[in-house]
Design an enzyme around this catalytic site. Structure first.
Site, PDB file in Angstrom:
ATOM      1  CE1 TYR A 191      -0.161   3.366  -5.668  1.00 22.38           C
ATOM      2  CE2 TYR A 191       0.138   5.423  -4.460  1.00 22.38           C
ATOM      3  CZ  TYR A 191      -0.120   4.059  -4.471  1.00 22.38           C
ATOM      4  OH  TYR A 191      -0.360   3.411  -3.276  1.00 22.38           O
ATOM      5  CB  THR A 197       5.734  -2.692   0.644  1.00 24.87           C
ATOM      6  OG1 THR A 197       5.459  -1.498  -0.113  1.00 24.87           O
ATOM      7  CG2 THR A 197       4.880  -2.712   1.899  1.00 24.87           C
ATOM      8  CG  ASN A 218      -3.545  -5.096  -0.225  1.00 24.88           C
ATOM      9  OD1 ASN A 218      -3.107  -4.252   0.538  1.00 24.88           O
ATOM     10  ND2 ASN A 218      -2.740  -5.907  -0.902  1.00 24.88           N
ATOM     11  CG  ASP A 235      -4.669 -10.437 -13.897  1.00 24.34           C
ATOM     12  OD1 ASP A 235      -4.735  -9.228 -13.569  1.00 24.34           O
ATOM     13  OD2 ASP A 235      -3.944 -10.841 -14.824  1.00 24.34           O
ATOM     14  CE  LYS A 243      -3.657   2.984  -4.362  1.00 25.64           C
ATOM     15  NZ  LYS A 243      -4.286   1.662  -4.123  1.00 25.64           N
TER      16      LYS A 243
END
Length: 248
Positions: free
Chosen positions: A171, A206, A90, A63, A175
């Protein structure tokens, strides 16, 4: 028969989506894969599926938001294996709601996003780096996103320049920060056999993307796999998608 054991890879977030397909493709190339994820039953089921295909795969509970669990996982891998050849960072989350303005996204979501997408990746990498340094040619792959490209976010011809993707500021920023971490770590390891690269998988269908996207997971995993298996003449400190450089 070769006297050398197969390479060992650890893929985080490997129980589904791009992570699972990355693990599958690596295993099909002859790599032994540790499928890491926070849900014990999910990673066990994923590893059983790959073993059912005749592939070398084992589950690992990990985790990214649990520091003690990260340390325990690294100790477990180190007790069972002399080194780690490949780390594919990932795992990631996207919890922001489409349709909100950037300034409307709650600060709590920023913190939760960075805890997994940046701080968790840094902590996992730090924990496993000693094992990667022991490998003949370690590889670290940080799964970023085109949304981490500040240049692309200002490109009016890109899908990133749209209300939909401008509603994911946390998000995207996480990144961008991951890209910066990639460059810094690559610099630190520049005189070693360890190579560190960031990849954009592509806009892949996804669960994270609510099933939307241009690529299926088979294609979405290819860039991670290519960088994980890069040879001695491969790059380090880069940000790529399917062999092409992505602008920072």
């Amino acid at each position: 028969m070769s006297d050398h054991p197969p390479k060992l890879a650890l893929v985080t977030g490997a129980n589904r989506g791009i992570g699972f397909e990355t693990a599958r493709q690596l295993a099909r190339s002859g790599v032994r894969v540790l499928l890491a994820g926070r849900d014990r039953e999910a990673v066990a089921a994923a590893s059983r599926e790959l073993r059912g295909e005749g592939l070398a795969a084992d589950p690992l509970v990990l985790d990214l938001t649990d520091p003690s669990g990260i340390r325990a996982a690294a100790e477990e891998v180190g007790a069972d294996h002399p080194h780690l050849d490949i780390l594919v960072n990932n795992a990631g989350i996207r919890i922001e709601e489409y349709g909100r303005q950037p300034s409307e996204q709650p600060l709590a979501q920023w913190r939760e996003t960075f805890d997994t997408n940046l701080f968790g990746v840094v902590e996992v990498t730090q924990a496993f780096l000693p094992l990667l340094r022991k490998a003949p040619a370690g590889r670290i792959v940080n799964v970023s996103s085109l949304l981490g490209s500040v240049t692309t976010h200002n490109d009016r011809t890109s899908y990133a320049y749209s209300p939909m993707f401008k509603s994911l500021p946390a998000y995207s920023a996480s990144k961008s920060a991951l890209n910066s971490w990639t460059v810094h770590l690559a610099y630190e390891l520049r005189e070693t056999p360890v190579k560190v690269n960031a990849v954009h998988p592509g806009y892949t269908r996804t669960a994270m993307n609510d099933g939307e996207g241009d690529l299926d997971v088979t294609d979405g995993a290819r860039t991670s796999v290519a960088m994980a298996l890069a040879g001695d003449d491969g790059p380090t400190g880069t940000y790529v998608h399917r062999g092409e450089t992505v602008p920072w």
